[in-house]
Design an enzyme around this catalytic site. Structure first.
Site, PDB file in Angstrom:
ATOM      1  N   ALA A   1       0.826  -1.202   0.000  1.00 33.37           N
ATOM      2  CA  ALA A   1       0.000   0.000   0.000  1.00 33.37           C
ATOM      3  C   ALA A   1       0.865   1.258   0.000  1.00 33.37           C
ATOM      4  O   ALA A   1       0.676   2.161  -0.817  1.00 33.37           O
ATOM      5  CB  ALA A   1      -0.920  -0.017   1.212  1.00 33.37           C
TER       6      ALA A   1
ATOM      7  N   ARG B   1     -14.276 -16.585   5.694  1.00 31.12           N
ATOM      8  CA  ARG B   1     -13.349 -17.006   6.748  1.00 31.12           C
ATOM      9  C   ARG B   1     -13.966 -16.971   8.133  1.00 31.12           C
ATOM     10  O   ARG B   1     -13.708 -17.846   8.959  1.00 31.12           O
ATOM     11  CB  ARG B   1     -12.133 -16.095   6.739  1.00 31.12           C
TER      12      ARG B   1
ATOM     13  N   SER C   1      -7.435  -8.276   0.221  1.00 30.39           N
ATOM     14  CA  SER C   1      -6.577  -7.340   0.931  1.00 30.39           C
ATOM     15  C   SER C   1      -5.419  -6.847   0.089  1.00 30.39           C
ATOM     16  O   SER C   1      -5.189  -5.638  -0.016  1.00 30.39           O
ATOM     17  CB  SER C   1      -6.045  -7.982   2.201  1.00 30.39           C
TER      18      SER C   1
HETATM   19  C1  LIG Z   1       0.268 -14.872   6.254  1.00 31.64           C
HETATM   20  C2  LIG Z   1      -0.603 -13.911   5.517  1.00 31.64           C
HETATM   21  C3  LIG Z   1      -1.096 -14.238   4.270  1.00 31.64           C
HETATM   22  C4  LIG Z   1      -1.909 -13.362   3.577  1.00 31.64           C
HETATM   23  N1  LIG Z   1      -2.381 -13.743   2.362  1.00 31.64           N
HETATM   24  C5  LIG Z   1      -3.177 -12.893   1.691  1.00 31.64           C
HETATM   25  C6  LIG Z   1      -3.686 -13.239   0.420  1.00 31.64           C
HETATM   26  O1  LIG Z   1      -3.416 -14.319  -0.090  1.00 31.64           O
HETATM   27  N2  LIG Z   1      -4.448 -12.368  -0.229  1.00 31.64           N
HETATM   28  C7  LIG Z   1      -4.748 -11.158   0.308  1.00 31.64           C
HETATM   29  O2  LIG Z   1      -5.429 -10.400  -0.329  1.00 31.64           O
HETATM   30  N3  LIG Z   1      -4.274 -10.793   1.497  1.00 31.64           N
HETATM   31  C8  LIG Z   1      -3.504 -11.631   2.212  1.00 31.64           C
HETATM   32  N4  LIG Z   1      -3.029 -11.253   3.432  1.00 31.64           N
HETATM   33  C9  LIG Z   1      -3.258  -9.910   3.928  1.00 31.64           C
HETATM   34  C10 LIG Z   1      -2.324  -8.932   3.246  1.00 31.64           C
HETATM   35  O3  LIG Z   1      -1.094  -9.528   2.996  1.00 31.64           O
HETATM   36  C11 LIG Z   1      -2.053  -7.703   4.069  1.00 31.64           C
HETATM   37  O4  LIG Z   1      -3.219  -7.227   4.587  1.00 31.64           O
HETATM   38  C12 LIG Z   1      -1.453  -6.610   3.213  1.00 31.64           C
HETATM   39  O5  LIG Z   1      -0.334  -7.077   2.545  1.00 31.64           O
HETATM   40  C13 LIG Z   1      -1.096  -5.415   4.034  1.00 31.64           C
HETATM   41  O6  LIG Z   1      -0.303  -4.550   3.243  1.00 31.64           O
HETATM   42  P1  LIG Z   1       0.114  -3.137   3.761  1.00 31.64           P
HETATM   43  O7  LIG Z   1       0.894  -2.505   2.688  1.00 31.64           O
HETATM   44  O8  LIG Z   1      -1.064  -2.434   4.261  1.00 31.64           O
HETATM   45  O9  LIG Z   1       1.015  -3.414   5.032  1.00 31.64           O
HETATM   46  P2  LIG Z   1       2.343  -4.266   5.232  1.00 31.64           P
HETATM   47  O10 LIG Z   1       2.727  -5.001   4.035  1.00 31.64           O
HETATM   48  O11 LIG Z   1       2.161  -5.015   6.491  1.00 31.64           O
HETATM   49  O12 LIG Z   1       3.440  -3.171   5.427  1.00 31.64           O
HETATM   50  C14 LIG Z   1       3.525  -2.373   6.579  1.00 31.64           C
HETATM   51  C15 LIG Z   1       4.722  -1.490   6.440  1.00 31.64           C
HETATM   52  O13 LIG Z   1       4.703  -0.502   7.442  1.00 31.64           O
HETATM   53  C16 LIG Z   1       5.954  -0.398   8.050  1.00 31.64           C
HETATM   54  N5  LIG Z   1       5.731   0.159   9.384  1.00 31.64           N
HETATM   55  C17 LIG Z   1       4.890  -0.282  10.340  1.00 31.64           C
HETATM   56  N6  LIG Z   1       4.938   0.511  11.394  1.00 31.64           N
HETATM   57  C18 LIG Z   1       5.823   1.490  11.120  1.00 31.64           C
HETATM   58  C19 LIG Z   1       6.319   2.611  11.834  1.00 31.64           C
HETATM   59  N7  LIG Z   1       5.912   2.895  13.039  1.00 31.64           N
HETATM   60  N8  LIG Z   1       7.242   3.392  11.234  1.00 31.64           N
HETATM   61  C20 LIG Z   1       7.686   3.111  10.004  1.00 31.64           C
HETATM   62  N9  LIG Z   1       7.239   2.074   9.284  1.00 31.64           N
HETATM   63  C21 LIG Z   1       6.330   1.263   9.849  1.00 31.64           C
HETATM   64  C22 LIG Z   1       6.506  -1.776   7.991  1.00 31.64           C
HETATM   65  O14 LIG Z   1       7.901  -1.770   8.049  1.00 31.64           O
HETATM   66  C23 LIG Z   1       6.027  -2.217   6.612  1.00 31.64           C
HETATM   67  O15 LIG Z   1       6.920  -1.776   5.630  1.00 31.64           O
HETATM   68  C24 LIG Z   1      -2.239 -12.128   4.141  1.00 31.64           C
HETATM   69  C25 LIG Z   1      -1.745 -11.792   5.383  1.00 31.64           C
HETATM   70  C26 LIG Z   1      -0.978 -12.681   6.097  1.00 31.64           C
HETATM   71  C27 LIG Z   1      -0.566 -12.329   7.477  1.00 31.64           C
END
Ligand SMILES: Cc1cc2nc3c(=O)[nH]c(=O)nc-3n(C[C@H](O)[C@H](O)[C@H](O)COP(=O)(O)OP(=O)(O)OC[C@H]3O[C@@H](n4cnc5c(N)ncnc54)[C@H](O)[C@@H]3O)c2cc1C
Ligand code: HEM
Ligand code: SF4
Ligand code: SF4
Ligand code: FES
Lengths: 660, 248, 246
Positions: free
Chosen positions: A16, A301, A410
């Protein structure tokens, strides 16, 4: 250290955050990304199964479209979602996937000709059309009408995140790794950056930005048994909460994934069941059809997890020295399939269980998986109560998932929302509001405040240990704020968390060493995680109904009459013990799909009178309008395209479209 | 930069092909040397078939069968060529040697910590290569400078009375270790093995390399012992040439 | 449950390299910790137990703890591997953990692989180079791709940038500028990708010297230690042949 000034500060280097960063960068803005870990190690990489987008290329997906994707998502959310947002999302998902396809993601493709598949325990032969050959294929996932989850073998998130990160590198976007944002800088109205702590040196660094975007992922680690990475501690959401201005939406909506490996909680993907895997109980009986004759293993789920726990509680679990669990059986898919399409699963079984899933059963039990809740934003990703603050991805409550997210929605959300929020941020920075007005004195104040706070933690003579309190918090959440909730347990949870909160003020450290200091990190994160845990527990306690993933054993019905509301949690006063909870009603009369039965799960719910009224209104509107195509029909009921950035309004082309 | 950076930047600078050429030259020189040494072993061990056989081979190299009489200088020329090849190969390989103490130290630590066969094998190759630089050159120089001193008795005398077995013994072991490992690595360095088959082929090639090295070590030892035995018997007459028993 | 073999519980002695470069007085040393082994214990669990119960300053990196993210590479009894998916039952009673060599040490077992990998990505330009990426028409159907080719690309894309191949590579240990198997593999990944418009002479510019493919001495440490079993030897040999043919 002198502040770093940038146009856009993105807190989080997952899918994201990086997509939003690329969007803003393309509009000519200076973007800086902060991340706890190297961007490619963000938890997005762990997504295995797939990304939902209604391409409809393969046979199982044929006839798919935005309407079906919309309806599945709304039903999945148990009508908790913002339907405008779901529409925007369903419309954008094919674009997101096509963009990623052009950028380099090696999506699995349709192979023309005959294939053997496994469905409902039976082998079947299907034939893929010649015209679809080489287009992006998809697999079956829970809670969907069509095969809609596009995938890259079972490393979908990994492939997406690597492509995204590489494009961000190509765009010259700096990622400040191991930089943890520890406070948002604001003057009560306008957010203008963050104070961050370098996890390698312990030094503080202030960032000043016109727009600040939180993309910090979920908060699974407030639970003990979770599929989440150890860095998923909800820090970004906690920072927003601590401003006292931003509000968190639907924090009690926490998803449990049916197939966490028992007991470690490591995930095996929903793709296992999507591809034909079965759930068996202790005596080898396939029990899901008994509970859910329609969707069986592939209900949403929340439903499957609940049924599993129900079945275990009824004494049908398999027992092991770690406790009770059930079995996932993918043996029937065959070794070839497992070693190609479910390779990570096979690796995980091999390394963590020492078993071969082509021959043996996999021990599973539901585990915390996803946070539907997060920083509440408007449709464009902006925080309504703090200008200059944006949120995207799992950290946000944009609210397309309501009370339950569908598998594969997601990672799709992260990219789609990133595309939209990137534009929003750029628009904001180009507007008058976007001028950086802040005095550097304020930034210095914030930095001084944080430095003082860290110093007081480091010098606290208390005898409590952060890791111990963290473990207790996680235990409370897993035991008492899990799949089955009740007033009694939730009250205990809240009391337990409050007790931990007061003990947390007496955490002492064993050393105040320079450089990386994991002990200090645990100590300053814990109070924030406790706040989030309290938001979840208090929200769950107050919500006296069952909706999506939030299930109250003492209020088992969904209650639209009283609870068709979004929970908004805030922490306006620093010294407040518990969060302030407000509610925002969802307006049925503007919904395209008024509340009803989801098509799986419990059939009885307390309907809202508006549901019927809205349905009647819709029927009347349609009758009045005469024959319409799907697009016109949709536009009549709930126009949404004007919410989208102009560049993303085009119509999605599909295989077999008659009007090119 | 932004959007521009998303586009590829033009990259049409002039290519420097030398690194590629040197890499090929290194491997090719190694390959030729291996082929040479393997062939050489057969000629050398003709002594096992008797003094006449060896003399025949010696004469062949001196061109006697083609030109009517032996020209030892031909052997000199061959030796010079091989020496040149060795020099070229050594020079190219030198680039891969640890360049300073720090590198040497790291390599040492790495090799001993990893306990990884192929890495250790490479280390052996570096060490044997270094030794070969002296041993092989010494041998080749002798051949180059005294081409006429090759023959059933001349060679045996050198081995025994001239104490050259002290050179040839280690040289035998070292050169075959080096050659065996070298050929194995050459195959993997360039060989087009599909990924699924790589493990299989690697095992086969390793096995083949073991067998070949073992074979040549046996062959070489047998020949060397033979030369030593002949040399010991012939010691009182050291310096005399061999006259074929069966007079034509 | 019979699929996690029961075993006599042992007391493990784990020797861990301790060093905090930020502290001028800190000297690298091995510190021994004793841990009671539990069922299905991984090094992730063992290290956390040590940190929680014995030394809260012990520094190491885990993120996914599921062998997916590549954070936890370290030298486990001499060889690089992912700590989170290493079961203690596969290790002797006493063993040693060291940080991955070849990377900047942050402290104890934590090294800065991220910085190294970003440098590698920038240098080798590991992204799809196409002239119109910003202007892709997102409404149009995607370009078809042969399903088999997509799978092949994914095979090479599975690298998690854990750095084990760098720690396992004698060349990389000697030469700081060597891009290693991780870099070479990624080049072959983009070379295979029809969406990338670069040709071999472009790639030659990136890896056609001794810090690139010609620096590799085919020690195969990378091939043998890569936790994702990437076909590194095959890819490097392939790249070498292609680069020589430029
Ligand atoms: C095991 C697993 C399998 C999954 N499989 C699927 C799937 O098959 N299909 C699907 O749609 N979804 C799936 N999901 C859900 C999905 O992967 C996540 O919801 C999604 O990738 C979240 O992306 P994001 O970019 O929001 O956050 P993330 O990828 O979690 O990234 C968070 C970022 O924020 C940074 N960060 C956090 N706090 C701070 C801070 N205080 N200061 C600076 N940086 C910070 C971290 O370093 C990281 O870079 C799965 C989740 C899990 C746990
Ligand atoms: C002067 C003596 C020699 C020295 C100093 C020497 C040194 C080396 C070194 C250091 C290597 C490793 C280079 C690398 O890994 O890239 C090597 C490789 C090799 N050597 Fe030698 N060597 C010598 C003589 C020989 C001889 C006599 C033979 C034949 C029997 C031989 C055959 C090989 C082969 C086949 C390789 C592998 C080539 C490659 O990896 O490209 N070498 N040599
Ligand atoms: S190639 Fe293998 S060892 Fe090297 S970084 Fe990638 S996954 Fe790790
Ligand atoms: S083959 Fe050897 S030298 Fe080449 S990258 Fe792998 S470990 Fe390094
Ligand atoms: S912690 Fe992610 S690979 Fe080990």
């Amino acid at each position: 250290m002198s502040p770093i000034v940038t146009d856009v500060l993105v807190i989080g280097g997952g899918l994201a955050g990086q997509r939003a960063a690329i969007g803003a960068r393309r509009r000519g803005l200076d973007v800086t990304v902060l991340s706890l870990v190297p961007a490619k190690r963000s938890h997005s990489a762990a997504a295995q199964g797939g990304m939902q987008a209604s391409l409809g290329n393969c046979l199982g997906g044929a006839g798919d479209n935005e309407d079906l994707h919309f309806a599945d998502t709304v039903r999945g959310s148990d009508w908790g979602a913002d339907q405008d947002v779901v529409r925007m999302f369903a419309h954008m998902a094919p674009k997101a996937i096509r963009e990623l396809a052009a950028w380099g993601v090696p999506w699995s493709r349709v192979q023309k000709g005959e294939h053997q598949i496994t469905e409902d325990g039976q082998k079947k032969t299907i034939r893929e059309a010649d015209a679809a050959h080489g287009l992006i294929t998809s697999r079956n996932f829970g809670g969907t009408a069509k095969w809609r989850a596009c995938y890259v073998s079972d490393g979908t998130g990994h492939a997406m995140l690597y492509t995204m990160s590489n494009q961000a590198i190509a765009a010259g976007i700096p990622v400040h790794e191991r930089m943890e944002a520890i406070a948002l800088i604001h003057d009560g109205e306008r957010c203008c950056g963050a104070v961050a702590r370098n996890l390698m040196t312990g030094e503080l660094q202030t960032y000043l930005a016109r727009a600040t975007c939180v993309a910090s992922g979920g908060f699974g680690r407030i639970y003990r048994v979770s599929t989440n990475a150890v860095i998923n501690e909800g820090l970004g959401a906690a920072l927003a909460l601590e401003t006292g201005l931003a509000r968190l939406g639907n924090m009690e909506a926490v998803q449990f994934h049916p197939t966490g490996i028992f007991p470690s909680g490591i995930l095996v993907t929903e793709g296992c069941r999507g591809d034909g895997g079965l759930l068996l109980d202790g005596s080898g009986h396939r029990f899901m059809p008994d509970y859910e004759p329609e969707k069986r293993e592939l209900a949403s789920r929340d439903v499957v997890s609940r049924r599993m726990e129900e079945h275990i509680a009824a004494g049908h679990g398999a027992s092991s020295r770690f406790g009770e669990h059930l079995w996932l059986d993918i043996r029937l898919l065959g070794r070839d399939h497992i070693n190609s399409k479910l390779r990570e699963v096979s690796e995980i079984c091999h390394y963590f269980l020492g078993i071969d899933p082509a021959e043996e059963l996999i021990p599973v039990r539901p585990a915390q998986h996803y946070s539907m809740g997060g920083i509440r934003t408007d449709r464009t990703g902006q925080c309504p109560s703090l200008s200059g603050l944006f949120a995207v991805g799992e950290a946000a409550c944009w609210d397309m998932h309501g009370f339950n997210r569908l598998g594969g929605n997601s990672v799709a959300e992260t990219v789609v929302a990133g595309m939209i929020v990137g534009e929003t941020i750029a628009d904001y920075c180009e507007s008058d509001q976007g001028e950086l007005t802040l005095s550097t004195a304020l930034a210095a104040d914030f930095q001084a405040r944080e430095a003082a706070r860290l110093r007081s933690i480091a010098t606290n003579p208390g005898a409590e240990k952060a890791v111990e309190l963290t473990r207790q918090m996680q235990q409370i959440m897993t035991d008492k704020v899990g799949i089955f909730r009740s007033a009694e347990r939730l009250e205990e949870a809240v009391a337990g968390l409050l007790a931990l909160q007061s003990r947390a003020s007496r955490i002492g450290l064993s050393s105040a060493r320079k450089g990386p200091n994991p002990e200090l990190v645990a100590a300053y994160r814990l109070p924030r995680m406790l706040k989030l845990a309290l938001c979840v527990a208090c929200g769950a306690l107050q919500r006296t109904e069952s909706r999506g993933a939030h299930y109250r054993a003492d209020y088992p019905q969904r209650n639209d009459q009283q609870w068709l509301q979004r929970t908004l949690t805030s922490w306006p006063e620093q010294d407040q013990e518990q969060p302030t909870i407000d509610y925002e009603p969802l307006d049925i009369m503007s919904m395209e799909l008024p509340p009803g039965w989801r098509g799986y799960g419990a059939r009885d719910f307390i309907a809202h009178p508006d549901s019927e009224a809205r349905q009647a209104q819709i029927d009347a509107l349609l009758a009045q309008a005469g024959p319409l195509d799907a697009r016109q029909r949709q536009a009549l009921l709930m126009p949404f395209e004007h919410f989208l950035p102009g560049i993303y309004r085009g119509r999605n082309q599909r295989l077999g479209d008659t009007d090119g | 930069m932004g959007a521009a950076a998303l586009e590829p930047k033009p990259m049409r600078q002039k290519i420097n092909r030398w690194p590629a050429r040197l890499d090929v030259a290194q491997s090719l020189s190694g390959l030729l040397l291996v082929l040479f040494i393997w062939g050489h072993m057969f000629f050398e061990s003709s002594i096992l078939l008797g003094k006449d056989a060896m003399l025949w081979v010696t004469r062949m190299f001196e061109g006697a069968h083609l030109l009517g009489r032996p020209y030892p200088v031909l052997v000199s020329v061959a030796a010079a060529l091989v020496l040149a090849l060795v020099a070229l190969h050594a020079l190219l390989a030198l680039r891969k040697f640890p360049a300073n103490y720090r590198q040497y130290h790291r390599l040492n630590r790495h090799v001993s910590a990893m306990r990884h066969l192929d890495t250790t094998a490479w280390y052996i190759q570096v060490i044997t290569g270094f030794a070969l630089f002296f041993l092989a050159s010494a041998h080749l120089l002798v051949v180059l400078l005294q081409p006429e001193n090759i023959g059933p008795y001349a060679s045996s005398d050198r081995v025994w009375s001239g104490r050259f077995w002290l050179l040839y013994g280690p040289l035998l072991l070292i050169v075959h270790l080096h050659a065996g490992i070298g050929i194995y690595r050459l195959c993997l360095k360039w060989g087009p093995f599909p990924a699924q088959r790589l493990g299989l082929w690697r095992g086969r090639i390793k096995l083949a390399a073991y067998c070949i090295v073992a074979f040549y070590l046996c062959l070489g030892t047998a020949s060397l012992v033979t030369y030593m035995r002949i040399g010991a018997q012939h010691a009182p007459y050291a310096g005399e040439r061999y006259a074929p028993e069966a007079v034509e | 449950m019979d699929n996690i073999p029961v075993r006599q519980h042992r007391t493990l002695t784990i020797n861990i390299l301790r060093h905090n470069p930020a502290d001028g007085d800190s000297q690298p040393r091995l510190q021994a910790f004793e841990v009671d082994e539990t069922d299905a214990m991984t090094l992730f669990i063992a290290l956390n137990v040590i940190r929680e119960e014995q030394d809260p300053t012990l520094t190491f990196d885990f993120v996914c703890r599921a062998g997916i993210c590549g954070s936890c590479g370290m030298i486990i009894n001499g060889r690089p591997g992912l700590a989170c998916r290493t079961l203690t039952r596969d290790l002797p009673d006493e063993f040693t953990l060291l940080p991955l060599p070849g990377f900047e040490l942050i402290a104890d077992l934590s090294v800065n692989t991220g910085k190294w990998m970003r440098g590698m990505a920038e240098r080798l330009e590991t992204w799809v180079h196409a002239s119109d990426l910003a202007g892709v028409d997102l409404d149009q159907m995607e370009q078809p791709m042969d399903p088999h080719l997509a799978e092949q690309i994914y095979e090479l894309e599975r690298c998690i940038e854990c750095g084990c191949c760098i720690a396992a590579c004698g060349t990389a240990q000697m030469r700081d500028d060597f891009v290693g198997a991780v870099g070479l593999n990624q080049v072959t990944r983009f070379r295979l990708d029809p969406r990338d418009q670069r040709d071999d002479s472009d790639f030659y510019q990136l890896v056609g010297d001794d810090s690139g493919v010609f620096g590799c001495m085919t020690l195969l440490g990378c091939e043998d230690m890569c936790p994702k079993d990437l076909p590194l030897a095959t890819q490097i040999a392939f790249l070498r042949r292609r680069m020589v043919a430029v």
